[in-house]
Design a protein around this motif. Structure first.
Motif, PDB file in Angstrom:
ATOM      1  N   LEU A  77     126.560  39.155  21.771  1.00 48.66           N
ATOM      2  CA  LEU A  77     127.476  40.289  21.790  1.00 48.66           C
ATOM      3  C   LEU A  77     126.655  41.553  21.587  1.00 48.66           C
ATOM      4  N   LYS A  78     126.710  42.454  22.556  1.00 50.03           N
ATOM      5  CA  LYS A  78     126.030  43.741  22.435  1.00 50.03           C
ATOM      6  C   LYS A  78     127.042  44.737  21.860  1.00 50.03           C
ATOM      7  N   PHE A  79     126.847  45.100  20.600  1.00 46.93           N
ATOM      8  CA  PHE A  79     127.845  45.903  19.885  1.00 46.93           C
ATOM      9  C   PHE A  79     127.392  47.349  19.755  1.00 46.93           C
ATOM     10  N   ASN A  80     128.228  48.257  20.221  1.00 50.36           N
ATOM     11  CA  ASN A  80     127.910  49.678  20.307  1.00 50.36           C
ATOM     12  C   ASN A  80     128.692  50.510  19.292  1.00 50.36           C
ATOM     13  N   HIS A  81     128.040  51.494  18.694  1.00 52.86           N
ATOM     14  CA  HIS A  81     128.774  52.481  17.881  1.00 52.86           C
ATOM     15  C   HIS A  81     128.108  53.838  18.014  1.00 52.86           C
ATOM     16  N   VAL A  82     128.858  54.895  17.754  1.00 53.51           N
ATOM     17  CA  VAL A  82     128.368  56.257  18.004  1.00 53.51           C
ATOM     18  C   VAL A  82     127.653  56.857  16.799  1.00 53.51           C
ATOM     19  N   LEU A  83     127.713  56.181  15.654  1.00 53.48           N
ATOM     20  CA  LEU A  83     127.185  56.750  14.414  1.00 53.48           C
ATOM     21  C   LEU A  83     125.664  56.640  14.321  1.00 53.48           C
ATOM     22  N   SER A  84     125.097  57.439  13.439  1.00 53.14           N
ATOM     23  CA  SER A  84     123.646  57.401  13.263  1.00 53.14           C
ATOM     24  C   SER A  84     123.260  56.186  12.417  1.00 53.14           C
ATOM     25  N   PRO A  85     122.010  55.743  12.494  1.00 51.38           N
ATOM     26  CA  PRO A  85     121.576  54.593  11.701  1.00 51.38           C
ATOM     27  C   PRO A  85     121.540  54.885  10.208  1.00 51.38           C
ATOM     28  N   ARG A  86     121.721  56.160   9.836  1.00 53.25           N
ATOM     29  CA  ARG A  86     121.731  56.524   8.417  1.00 53.25           C
ATOM     30  C   ARG A  86     123.094  56.305   7.762  1.00 53.25           C
ATOM     31  N   GLU A  87     124.119  56.112   8.571  1.00 53.17           N
ATOM     32  CA  GLU A  87     125.467  55.953   8.016  1.00 53.17           C
ATOM     33  C   GLU A  87     125.701  54.530   7.509  1.00 53.17           C
ATOM     34  N   PRO A  88     126.523  54.379   6.467  1.00 57.04           N
ATOM     35  CA  PRO A  88     126.753  53.056   5.868  1.00 57.04           C
ATOM     36  C   PRO A  88     127.315  52.017   6.831  1.00 57.04           C
ATOM     37  N   TYR A  89     128.054  52.455   7.838  1.00 58.23           N
ATOM     38  CA  TYR A  89     128.611  51.510   8.810  1.00 58.23           C
ATOM     39  C   TYR A  89     127.513  50.732   9.534  1.00 58.23           C
ATOM     40  N   HIS A  90     126.418  51.405   9.862  1.00 60.05           N
ATOM     41  CA  HIS A  90     125.361  50.733  10.619  1.00 60.05           C
ATOM     42  C   HIS A  90     124.811  49.542   9.833  1.00 60.05           C
ATOM     43  N   GLU A  91     124.546  49.760   8.582  1.00 61.50           N
ATOM     44  CA  GLU A  91     124.057  48.666   7.731  1.00 61.50           C
ATOM     45  C   GLU A  91     125.087  47.542   7.654  1.00 61.50           C
ATOM     46  N   ALA A  92     126.362  47.906   7.580  1.00 56.66           N
ATOM     47  CA  ALA A  92     127.424  46.898   7.503  1.00 56.66           C
ATOM     48  C   ALA A  92     127.494  46.084   8.796  1.00 56.66           C
ATOM     49  N   PHE A  93     127.298  46.736   9.932  1.00 51.01           N
ATOM     50  CA  PHE A  93     127.288  46.010  11.207  1.00 51.01           C
ATOM     51  C   PHE A  93     126.120  45.027  11.258  1.00 51.01           C
ATOM     52  N   LEU A  94     124.995  45.442  10.710  1.00 49.97           N
ATOM     53  CA  LEU A  94     123.831  44.553  10.681  1.00 49.97           C
ATOM     54  C   LEU A  94     124.090  43.341   9.783  1.00 49.97           C
ATOM     55  N   LYS A  95     124.792  43.562   8.675  1.00 44.61           N
ATOM     56  CA  LYS A  95     125.147  42.454   7.782  1.00 44.61           C
ATOM     57  C   LYS A  95     126.101  41.492   8.472  1.00 44.61           C
ATOM     58  N   TRP A  96     127.057  42.046   9.193  1.00 42.97           N
ATOM     59  CA  TRP A  96     127.994  41.229   9.978  1.00 42.97           C
ATOM     60  C   TRP A  96     127.218  40.361  10.971  1.00 42.97           C
ATOM     61  N   ALA A  97     126.290  40.988  11.668  1.00 44.21           N
ATOM     62  CA  ALA A  97     125.485  40.271  12.659  1.00 44.21           C
ATOM     63  C   ALA A  97     124.682  39.144  12.022  1.00 44.21           C
ATOM     64  N   LYS A  98     124.077  39.427  10.886  1.00 48.44           N
ATOM     65  CA  LYS A  98     123.255  38.422  10.204  1.00 48.44           C
ATOM     66  C   LYS A  98     124.105  37.240   9.739  1.00 48.44           C
ATOM     67  N   ALA A  99     125.264  37.526   9.172  1.00 48.07           N
ATOM     68  CA  ALA A  99     126.145  36.464   8.673  1.00 48.07           C
ATOM     69  C   ALA A  99     126.630  35.567   9.806  1.00 48.07           C
ATOM     70  N   VAL A 100     126.993  36.183  10.939  1.00 47.82           N
ATOM     71  CA  VAL A 100     127.465  35.417  12.096  1.00 47.82           C
ATOM     72  C   VAL A 100     126.345  34.537  12.637  1.00 47.82           C
ATOM     73  N   VAL A 116     129.234  64.162   8.090  1.00 53.26           N
ATOM     74  CA  VAL A 116     128.566  65.447   7.892  1.00 53.26           C
ATOM     75  C   VAL A 116     127.075  65.231   7.650  1.00 53.26           C
ATOM     76  N   MET A 117     126.773  64.259   6.783  1.00 51.85           N
ATOM     77  CA  MET A 117     125.377  63.954   6.490  1.00 51.85           C
ATOM     78  C   MET A 117     124.697  63.306   7.690  1.00 51.85           C
ATOM     79  N   GLY A 118     125.395  62.371   8.318  1.00 55.75           N
ATOM     80  CA  GLY A 118     124.813  61.658   9.454  1.00 55.75           C
ATOM     81  C   GLY A 118     124.469  62.578  10.611  1.00 55.75           C
ATOM     82  N   GLY A 119     125.278  63.620  10.802  1.00 58.12           N
ATOM     83  CA  GLY A 119     125.046  64.553  11.901  1.00 58.12           C
ATOM     84  C   GLY A 119     124.321  65.819  11.487  1.00 58.12           C
ATOM     85  N   SER A 120     123.869  65.899  10.230  1.00 58.00           N
ATOM     86  CA  SER A 120     123.170  67.078   9.698  1.00 58.00           C
ATOM     87  C   SER A 120     123.975  68.360   9.901  1.00 58.00           C
ATOM     88  N   LEU A 121     125.293  68.243   9.806  1.00 58.41           N
ATOM     89  CA  LEU A 121     126.156  69.392  10.097  1.00 58.41           C
ATOM     90  C   LEU A 121     126.133  70.454   9.002  1.00 58.41           C
TER      91      LEU A 121
END
Length: 334
Positions: free
Chosen positions: A25-48, A221-226
């Motif tokens: 599964l090639k999973f896409n998201h628009v957020l930066s790798p610094r955001e907490p979601y990215h790490e959570a997606f990686l954890k999901w991938a590892k567990a699966v 805000v942090m992820g996009g350096s806004l």
């Protein structure tokens, strides 16, 4: 010598066959790798991957590396092995009423004020007849399989170069928001002029004055350096961003039943974990970070006035019945 070479070749083939995943599964998201979601997606991938002994692999692509969301969704409808972090607003472009989950202050109507209550509400929503009907329609009619919506990205606030305490303060301001109708009408109802801009283009759009601000979470805000181009975060908390993890229904059905269950279970687990962490810890941390970056937090927001103004969005899109139905049904779930 020839025998030894043959043995090496056979062993190589055997090792490769065990290492190569059967399903990807090639999973896409628009957020930066610094955001907490990215790490959570990686954890999901590892567990699966671990639970399927490497036979189901999730490749996570941040910053829209696979392409824009609209294109990914179309690929899903064709059965491609791709997934997307999206939301009910986007899904509402197919099944209109499901967009209500991204309507302004809807979580207040559903009775959740604490992080634990938010997760409990989402669990109950999944069991309501109306939600099941919407999810089934997305799957059977449009080809989208919603794996999980236990992913809460936090409350969205107005990020501008002037303080916002009431809807009138937004008058004349061009505020970036996604292009889905519920986002557009919500921002309009709350007093601003909505402008659809991709997340990765917000920074430059502010610089060129194409927009006057955006409505986002602290992590965004942090992820996009806004903080470099915008000065105020006005805590309207108008939308609690509930994200949907979506894959192709056709691809999902190609998986063994056991793997389907694992994919869903681990998505929910990772989503709940990161959502609670965001709501209980990361949001406060990010708030302090934007302060350190020089942003001013506006806390004296008149939310009652904003809630009253938000009702216009429900009326405009005909979502009052959907909201009231969920309120009634969720009370019946134990």
């Amino acid at each position: 010598m020839l025998k030894r070479i043959m043995i090496v070749l056979v062993l190589t083939v055997v090792v490769f066959s065990f290492a190569a995943p059967k399903y990807v599964l090639k999973f896409n998201h628009v957020l930066s790798p610094r955001e907490p979601y990215h790490e959570a997606f990686l954890k999901w991938a590892k567990a699966v991957e671990e639970r399927t002994n490497g036979e189901l692999k999730i490749e996570v692509y941040h910053s829209a590396q696979l392409g824009v969301e609209e294109d990914i969704l179309e690929q899903m409808r064709l059965g491609a092995n791709v997934g997307q972090n999206t939301d009910s607003a986007r899904m509402g472009m197919y099944v209109k009423d499901i967009a209500v989950l991204n309507a302004p202050y809807v979580i207040d109507y559903l009775g959740a004020t604490t992080p634990e209550q938010v997760i409990d509400v989402l669990r109950k929503l999944k069991q309501t007849p109306t939600m099941q009907k919407w999810l089934t329609e997305l799957e059977e009619k449009y080809g989208f399989k919603v794996i999980s919506f236990m992913w809460v990205q936090g409350y969205r606030h107005f990020i501008t170069n002037k303080p916002i305490t009431r809807p009138a303060d937004l008058s004349g301001l061009r505020i970036r928001t996604p292009g889905a109708p519920i986002w557009q009408e919500s921002v309009r109802a709350l007093g601003a002029q909505p402008v659809a801009v991709n997340f990765g283009e917000i920074y430059s759009a502010v610089q060129t004055k194409a927009i006057d601000g955006a409505e986002l979470t602290y992590a965004n805000v942090m992820g996009g350096s806004l903080y470099e181009v915008l000065k105020y975060v006005s805590e309207t908390g108008h939308i609690l961003l509930i994200n949907f993890e979506v894959v192709s229904a056709k691809w999902f059905k190609s998986l063994p039943k056991e793997y389907q269950q694992i994919l869903v279970e681990e998505a929910d687990k990772a989503g709940i974990e990161v959502s609670l962490k965001i709501m209980k810890e990361i949001n406060a941390q990010m708030k302090e970070e934007v302060k350190k970056k020089g942003m001013i937090i506006v806390e004296n927001v008149n939310k009652d006035v904003f809630r009253k103004a938000a009702e216009e969005a429900y009326k405009k899109l005909g979502l009052q019945t959907a909201r009231n139905t969920l309120i009634r049904e969720i009370k019946q779930v134990k």
